[in-house]
Write an enzyme that holds these catalytic residues in place. Structure first.
Site, PDB file in Angstrom:
ATOM      1  NE  ARG A  52      -4.246  -1.591   0.361  1.00 39.68           N
ATOM      2  CZ  ARG A  52      -4.408  -2.654  -0.442  1.00 39.68           C
ATOM      3  NH1 ARG A  52      -3.541  -2.925  -1.389  1.00 39.68           N
ATOM      4  NH2 ARG A  52      -5.459  -3.428  -0.302  1.00 39.68           N
TER       5      ARG A  52
ATOM      6  CD  GLU B  85      -3.073   3.536  -5.019  1.00 36.39           C
ATOM      7  OE1 GLU B  85      -4.121   2.894  -5.254  1.00 36.39           O
ATOM      8  OE2 GLU B  85      -2.064   3.021  -4.549  1.00 36.39           O
TER       9      GLU B  85
ATOM     10  CG  HIS C  89      -3.609  -0.449  -6.566  1.00 36.46           C
ATOM     11  ND1 HIS C  89      -3.854   0.189  -5.385  1.00 36.46           N
ATOM     12  CD2 HIS C  89      -3.624  -1.785  -6.265  1.00 36.46           C
ATOM     13  CE1 HIS C  89      -4.009  -0.694  -4.407  1.00 36.46           C
ATOM     14  NE2 HIS C  89      -3.879  -1.908  -4.930  1.00 36.46           N
TER      15      HIS C  89
HETATM   16  P1  NAP Z   1      -0.294 -11.829   4.541  1.00 38.23           P
HETATM   17  O1  NAP Z   1      -0.262 -13.254   4.104  1.00 38.23           O
HETATM   18  O2  NAP Z   1      -1.031 -11.472   5.788  1.00 38.23           O
HETATM   19  O3  NAP Z   1       1.223 -11.333   4.644  1.00 38.23           O
HETATM   20  C1  NAP Z   1       1.612 -10.158   5.281  1.00 38.23           C
HETATM   21  C2  NAP Z   1       2.961 -10.386   5.909  1.00 38.23           C
HETATM   22  O4  NAP Z   1       3.387  -9.176   6.533  1.00 38.23           O
HETATM   23  C3  NAP Z   1       2.956 -11.468   6.976  1.00 38.23           C
HETATM   24  O5  NAP Z   1       4.019 -12.354   6.729  1.00 38.23           O
HETATM   25  C4  NAP Z   1       3.169 -10.719   8.287  1.00 38.23           C
HETATM   26  O6  NAP Z   1       3.946 -11.520   9.158  1.00 38.23           O
HETATM   27  C5  NAP Z   1       3.919  -9.486   7.814  1.00 38.23           C
HETATM   28  N1  NAP Z   1       3.716  -8.340   8.703  1.00 38.23           N
HETATM   29  C6  NAP Z   1       2.561  -7.851   9.180  1.00 38.23           C
HETATM   30  N2  NAP Z   1       2.789  -6.789   9.959  1.00 38.23           N
HETATM   31  C7  NAP Z   1       4.116  -6.613   9.977  1.00 38.23           C
HETATM   32  C8  NAP Z   1       4.971  -5.684  10.621  1.00 38.23           C
HETATM   33  N3  NAP Z   1       4.477  -4.731  11.439  1.00 38.23           N
HETATM   34  N4  NAP Z   1       6.299  -5.791  10.414  1.00 38.23           N
HETATM   35  C9  NAP Z   1       6.812  -6.763   9.617  1.00 38.23           C
HETATM   36  N5  NAP Z   1       6.036  -7.679   8.986  1.00 38.23           N
HETATM   37  C10 NAP Z   1       4.713  -7.603   9.174  1.00 38.23           C
HETATM   38  O7  NAP Z   1      -0.910 -10.917   3.405  1.00 38.23           O
HETATM   39  P2  NAP Z   1      -0.804 -11.079   1.803  1.00 38.23           P
HETATM   40  O8  NAP Z   1      -1.963 -11.848   1.310  1.00 38.23           O
HETATM   41  O9  NAP Z   1       0.567 -11.538   1.459  1.00 38.23           O
HETATM   42  O10 NAP Z   1      -1.011  -9.542   1.375  1.00 38.23           O
HETATM   43  C11 NAP Z   1      -0.120  -8.556   1.850  1.00 38.23           C
HETATM   44  C12 NAP Z   1      -0.586  -7.167   1.472  1.00 38.23           C
HETATM   45  O11 NAP Z   1      -0.369  -6.955   0.079  1.00 38.23           O
HETATM   46  C13 NAP Z   1      -2.078  -6.890   1.667  1.00 38.23           C
HETATM   47  O12 NAP Z   1      -2.386  -6.537   2.990  1.00 38.23           O
HETATM   48  C14 NAP Z   1      -2.340  -5.761   0.688  1.00 38.23           C
HETATM   49  O13 NAP Z   1      -2.230  -4.515   1.317  1.00 38.23           O
HETATM   50  C15 NAP Z   1      -1.230  -5.905  -0.344  1.00 38.23           C
HETATM   51  N6  NAP Z   1      -1.764  -6.257  -1.682  1.00 38.23           N
HETATM   52  C16 NAP Z   1      -1.596  -5.374  -2.703  1.00 38.23           C
HETATM   53  C17 NAP Z   1      -2.086  -5.699  -3.950  1.00 38.23           C
HETATM   54  C18 NAP Z   1      -1.911  -4.748  -5.092  1.00 38.23           C
HETATM   55  O14 NAP Z   1      -2.786  -4.671  -5.944  1.00 38.23           O
HETATM   56  N7  NAP Z   1      -0.799  -4.056  -5.203  1.00 38.23           N
HETATM   57  C19 NAP Z   1      -2.756  -6.905  -4.171  1.00 38.23           C
HETATM   58  C20 NAP Z   1      -2.901  -7.779  -3.102  1.00 38.23           C
HETATM   59  C21 NAP Z   1      -2.415  -7.439  -1.839  1.00 38.23           C
HETATM   60  P3  NAP Z   1       3.843 -11.354  10.753  1.00 38.23           P
HETATM   61  O15 NAP Z   1       2.387 -11.347  11.082  1.00 38.23           O
HETATM   62  O16 NAP Z   1       4.601 -12.526  11.284  1.00 38.23           O
HETATM   63  O17 NAP Z   1       4.510 -10.066  11.056  1.00 38.23           O
END
Ligand code: NAP
Length: 322
Positions: free
Chosen positions: A234, A263, A282
């Site tokens: 994000r 955005e 995006h």
């Molecule tokens: P996910 O499986 O929940 O992965 C997020 C990772 O971030 C987890 O490994 C988590 O591990 C880590 N994390 C959370 N808080 C943290 C912190 N404070 N410091 C360090 N690490 C942290 O989620 P995902 O499905 O991979 O998606 C991730 C993000 O990508 C979404 O939330 C979304 O905002 C973004 N996204 C963007 C697009 C786009 O169109 N560009 C598309 C899809 C998703 P821990 O809990 O162990 O810290």
């Protein structure tokens, strides 16, 4: 009385038909905030994406039981407030993981090999002779990739990097990702070490109060001068003004960005004038197949949650045990 659903994003026709077979569907344009708020007041559920649904918008929405976002990220909602109100929030993890990881890799390759800049150069008629060093990029294979937030998408990026490009993978997470360590040799390190060692720093954390501004001027200074920052998480996880300065001053080599603080990205953003920036609108999950799968997933989440049978994809599971 049939249930009422507000759809605040255009849905594929078969998905809308599915919803209509279970409820009355009211389509609203979320840009018309007053109409959106009025519709929510009379709804049992709502489905949509890319719009902030703030607490004041659901004051008086006493029937509202479920909000279904067509996204994995849920930073558009105040989750604690929804839980207090007894409203279930559902999201669409997993279905978008691979297409988003592809976007991340497209940004890595495009930034390293200057694909967008050089494609424009060709179209502008500059290719008059065999190319020289001024058109060279940097290698991706064998380099070090630092993934800030190695979860579902970060894991799919790590797989591409380690198995496809023989890259070394470093990551930061609050808890270890044992699968990525075992299968892709990913090594968990402190953020400072990741920044100092990585040739590509890739953000894939959710946007939370902890991750807002995670990469600012100090963190950019800790990166290698030849490194490239990739953000498909994000926009606000990166301090954009600090990034612009770092790109101008040569603190880092370049950036591949799918997300921005504002955005759509304003047309006067300095990022748009920089050759060492690849900027995408995006498109993380934006393939026809994945967007359709996300809409289906969100619609099924919504109906199952209204029926009280949903067991997965619930953001605020604690709302169910009150
Ligand atoms: P996910 O499986 O929940 O992965 C997020 C990772 O971030 C987890 O490994 C988590 O591990 C880590 N994390 C959370 N808080 C943290 C912190 N404070 N410091 C360090 N690490 C942290 O989620 P995902 O499905 O991979 O998606 C991730 C993000 O990508 C979404 O939330 C979304 O905002 C973004 N996204 C963007 C697009 C786009 O169109 N560009 C598309 C899809 C998703 P821990 O809990 O162990 O810290």
């Amino acid at each position: 009385m049939p249930r009422k659903i507000v759809a605040y994003k255009a849905l594929p026709s078969d998905i809308e038909a599915y919803l209509r077979s279970h409820a009355d569907v009211m389509n609203v344009d979320p840009q018309d905030r007053a109409a959106f708020v009025a519709a929510l007041k009379d709804a049992d559920g709502a489905i949509g994406a890319s719009v902030k649904v703030s607490s004041d918008m659901i004051d008086g929405a006493t029937k509202l039981k479920v909000l279904s976002t067509i996204s994995v990220g849920f930073d558009q909602f105040d989750v604690a407030d929804l839980t207090r109100r007894g409203i279930v929030l559902t999201h669409t993890p997993d279905v978008l993981t691979e297409s988003t990881a592809d976007t991340v890799f497209a940004l890595i390759l495009a930034s390293a090999r200057r694909v967008v800049e050089l494609a424009e150069w060709v179209k502008d008629g500059h290719w008059q002779a065999s190319i020289g060093e001024s058109c060279f990029g940097v290698e991706v294979q064998g380099k070090t990739l630092g993934i800030v937030g190695l979860g579902r998408i970060g894991g799919a990026v790590a797989r591409r990097a380690a198995l496809g490009f023989r890259m070394n993978v470093l990551y930061t997470n609050r808890s270890p990702n044992e699968q990525a360590e075992k299968e892709y040799g990913a090594k968990r390190v402190e953020l400072d070490e990741l920044l100092a060692q990585s040739d590509f720093v890739c953000l894939q954390v959710p946007l939370t109060s902890e991750t807002r501004g995670l990469i600012g001027a100090n963190e950019l200074k800790k990166m290698k001068q030849g490194a490239i920052l990739i953000n498909a998480s994000r926009g606000p996880t990166v301090d954009e003004a600090a990034l612009i300065e770092a790109l101008k001053n040569g603190t880092i080599r370049g950036a591949g960005l799918d997300v921005f603080e504002q955005e759509p990205l304003p047309v006067d953003s300095p990022l748009l004038a920089m050759k060492n920036v690849v900027a995408l609108p995006h498109i993380g999950s934006a393939t026809q197949e994945t967007r359709h799968a996300m809409a289906r997933n969100a619609a099924e989440n919504l109906i199952a949650a209204l029926d009280g049978t949903l067991e997965q994809n619930i953001v605020n599971r604690d709302v169910l045990v009150r």
